[in-house]
Design an enzyme around this catalytic site. Structure first.
Site, mmCIF file in Angstrom:
data_model
loop_
_atom_site.group_PDB
_atom_site.id
_atom_site.type_symbol
_atom_site.label_atom_id
_atom_site.label_comp_id
_atom_site.label_asym_id
_atom_site.label_seq_id
_atom_site.Cartn_x
_atom_site.Cartn_y
_atom_site.Cartn_z
ATOM 1 C CB CYS A 82 0.969 4.359 0.058
ATOM 2 S SG CYS A 82 -0.344 3.202 -0.080
ATOM 3 C CD GLU A 108 -0.728 0.668 -7.330
ATOM 4 O OE1 GLU A 108 -0.927 1.630 -6.608
ATOM 5 O OE2 GLU A 108 -1.373 0.314 -8.132
HETATM 6 P P1 NAD Z 1 11.420 0.255 -0.135
HETATM 7 O O1 NAD Z 1 12.716 0.516 0.366
HETATM 8 O O2 NAD Z 1 10.909 -1.130 0.484
HETATM 9 O O3 NAD Z 1 11.642 0.040 -1.648
HETATM 10 C C1 NAD Z 1 10.683 -0.431 -2.554
HETATM 11 C C2 NAD Z 1 11.302 -1.523 -3.531
HETATM 12 O O4 NAD Z 1 11.995 -0.667 -4.213
HETATM 13 C C3 NAD Z 1 11.915 -2.649 -2.656
HETATM 14 O O5 NAD Z 1 11.840 -3.657 -3.146
HETATM 15 C C4 NAD Z 1 13.391 -2.265 -2.844
HETATM 16 O O6 NAD Z 1 14.219 -3.237 -2.685
HETATM 17 C C5 NAD Z 1 13.365 -1.638 -4.186
HETATM 18 N N1 NAD Z 1 14.573 -0.447 -4.373
HETATM 19 C C6 NAD Z 1 15.006 0.340 -3.493
HETATM 20 N N2 NAD Z 1 16.129 1.133 -4.116
HETATM 21 C C7 NAD Z 1 16.280 0.633 -5.061
HETATM 22 C C8 NAD Z 1 16.978 1.228 -6.144
HETATM 23 N N3 NAD Z 1 17.689 2.213 -6.095
HETATM 24 N N4 NAD Z 1 16.962 0.412 -7.230
HETATM 25 C C9 NAD Z 1 16.023 -0.539 -7.399
HETATM 26 N N5 NAD Z 1 15.329 -1.127 -6.748
HETATM 27 C C10 NAD Z 1 15.246 -0.550 -5.428
HETATM 28 O O7 NAD Z 1 10.147 1.320 0.054
HETATM 29 P P2 NAD Z 1 10.318 2.754 -0.177
HETATM 30 O O8 NAD Z 1 10.670 3.046 -1.531
HETATM 31 O O9 NAD Z 1 10.835 3.402 1.021
HETATM 32 O O10 NAD Z 1 8.581 2.936 0.068
HETATM 33 C C11 NAD Z 1 8.135 3.900 0.629
HETATM 34 C C12 NAD Z 1 7.333 4.704 -0.431
HETATM 35 O O11 NAD Z 1 6.483 3.910 -0.985
HETATM 36 C C13 NAD Z 1 6.399 5.903 0.015
HETATM 37 O O12 NAD Z 1 6.528 7.017 -0.641
HETATM 38 C C14 NAD Z 1 4.923 5.296 0.031
HETATM 39 O O13 NAD Z 1 4.014 6.312 -0.060
HETATM 40 C C15 NAD Z 1 4.972 4.456 -1.340
HETATM 41 N N6 NAD Z 1 4.188 3.315 -1.120
HETATM 42 C C16 NAD Z 1 3.102 3.266 -2.093
HETATM 43 C C17 NAD Z 1 2.091 2.655 -2.000
HETATM 44 C C18 NAD Z 1 1.184 2.422 -3.046
HETATM 45 O O14 NAD Z 1 0.148 1.544 -2.993
HETATM 46 N N7 NAD Z 1 1.131 3.473 -3.797
HETATM 47 C C19 NAD Z 1 2.147 1.494 -0.849
HETATM 48 C C20 NAD Z 1 2.950 1.308 -0.238
HETATM 49 C C21 NAD Z 1 4.220 2.521 0.038
#
Ligand code: NAD
Length: 414
Positions: free
Chosen positions: A209, A175
């Site tokens: 998102c 997602e």
């Molecule tokens: P985040 O930083 O919370 O990361 C998400 C998860 O990935 C966490 O559990 C984190 O520990 C893990 N993570 C982060 N870096 C990592 C790495 N290098 N290696 C392994 N795991 C790692 O969130 P984010 O990535 O900043 O999320 C924001 C993004 O998520 C935006 O692009 C948003 O659109 C998207 N999003 C999508 C949805 C959906 O339902 N499609 C919902 C919410 C957010």
């Protein structure tokens, strides 16, 4: 758990994002409770082996689909809706019979700790486990072999997760993020349309998102939109929105810096104030286009002269996670729906498709793969095991014996 600990969850969400109580309850806790109620009332039927209608070939047999759990699944949540995104997939995973490792986002630490503290009090510790930690811990976790991985977060990390899953051929749901365009034409009730768009943009300070990412409309409509939007922002948040208790904060200073850069790329028509220390950016409307997902309270407007130009503009970019069409012209709406590939769509409002249990929620292309919510969550965490139960019926054996050698041309004639 959600009912007995509403205050603890609301307080954690306020610590992490200054999330107002109303948003915490309506968009996180209630959504979770409603999803569970929905799943509980239907899961007995979903679980039952599904009887498939027999054909000529299977008239003496029993074709069935068993709905098996995958086994041990990993659910990784993101920080923007830190309760909902870590736990909404879990109800489907449990209903389908899986054990679950939950990895909440470390970027929203108060909520992660609350989940880690509370969940073991309510669920069997042998089957459901919360692991907290940042990138090093997650990297270690991803070295383990899971039977399914469900990830919510950025597209960049989504690729890391899929690479890790590939090592064990583990199936994944991703997602991810992506731009969610809004098309508006002049057939709409602009007072209502602006409110519905700004609501989708301002909740969680745009860190949703499927928040409307940019607007496509004519130049004439843009001027009216800006005028109404300026009035609505003031009506909702007062003359100084920074003091409003109803606006969240940007999650980190790094994100404030990222968002501030966008402000330089356009003309500020509404808002524009930034306070890095307070993690604040005002609800802002720009009259220029951006290229990346915004994920904050900035709404650029791009001028297009027709719906066809809007379709070409959207389709020239990565597949949107959500599409919003504001129009009272039914033929045009149908045309746009059939021509724009996107994760999901709400017509004449924003975000609402994500709240309907019967609508699977997920992305396409860069915005993700797979879907969940309601029955789709159960299906995501279910392996459909096809079974054909045969017997020793003499007629069936008579018909079927042509498969045995010695072979003959008459056996292949139709
Ligand atoms: P985040 O930083 O919370 O990361 C998400 C998860 O990935 C966490 O559990 C984190 O520990 C893990 N993570 C982060 N870096 C990592 C790495 N290098 N290696 C392994 N795991 C790692 O969130 P984010 O990535 O900043 O999320 C924001 C993004 O998520 C935006 O692009 C948003 O659109 C998207 N999003 C999508 C949805 C959906 O339902 N499609 C919902 C919410 C957010």
């Amino acid at each position: 758990m959600y009912e007995e600990n509403e205050a603890a969850f609301c307080s954690a969400l306020a610590q992490d994002l200054k999330k107002p109580k109303q948003e915490a309850i309506l968009l996180e806790l209630n959504l979770l409770k409603d999803d569970i109620t929905y799943i509980l009332s239907r899961m007995d039927d979903w679980i039952k082996p599904e009887k498939i209608s027999p054909t000529m070939l299977t008239m003496f047999d029993q074709p069935l689909v068993y709905h098996d759990p995958y086994g041990v699944v990993l659910v990784m949540g993101a920080w923007n809706y830190p309760v909902q995104l870590a736990l909404l997939p879990v109800s489907g995973a449990i209903a389908a019979g899986n054990c679950v490792i939950i990895k909440p986002s470390e970027v929203s630490p108060a909520t992660a700790e609350t989940i880690a503290k509370l969940l073991p009090k309510y669920l069997d510790k042998e089957c459901y486990h919360v692991i907290c930690g940042g990138i090093p811990e997650t990297t270690e976790l991803l070295k383990e072999r899971f039977d399914y991985i469900f990830y919510t977060g950025s597209t960049t990390v989504g690729k890391i997760v899929r690479d890790a899953a590939n090592k064990n051929l583990t199936p994944v749901t991703l997602e991810l993020g992506g731009k969610s365009p809004v098309y508006i034409d002049d057939s709409v009730d602009l007072e209502v349309a602006v409110r519905r768009i700004l609501w989708g943009k301002c909740i969680n300070l745009g860190q949703t998102c499927i928040a409307p990412d940019y607007i496509l409309c004519s130049k004439q409509l843009q001027d009216k939109f800006v005028e109404v939007a300026r009035r609505v922002v003031e009506e909702w948040y007062g003359t100084n929105p920074k003091t409003s208790p109803d606006l969240c904060r940007v999650i980190t200073e790094k994100h404030v810096d990222r968002l501030s850069e966008y402000l330089k790329e356009g003309t500020v028509a509404v808002g524009g104030e930034v306070d890095r220390e307070q993690l604040y950016i005002a609800p802002t409307i720009l009259t220029d286009v951006m290229t990346e997902e915004i994920f904050g309270p900035i709404l650029p407007i791009v001028n297009v002269e027709s719906a066809y130009e809007a379709i070409s503009f959207i389709n020239a970019r990565a597949n949107p996670l959500a599409l919003y069409i504001f129009s009272d012209k039914h033929t045009l709406v149908k045309e746009m729906l059939s021509r724009v590939p996107c994760g999901g769509c709400t017509v004449n409002d924003t975000m609402f498709h994500a709240g309907v249990h019967d609508l699977p929620f997920g992305g396409i292309g860069n915005s993700g793969m797979g879907a969940y919510h309601g029955k789709a969550s159960f299906e995501t965490f279910t392996h459909n095991k096809s079974c054909l139960i045969r017997n020793y019926n003499k007629v069936a054996e008579m018909i079927g014996k042509m498969r045995y050698p010695p072979y003959s041309d008459k056996n292949t004639k139709r």
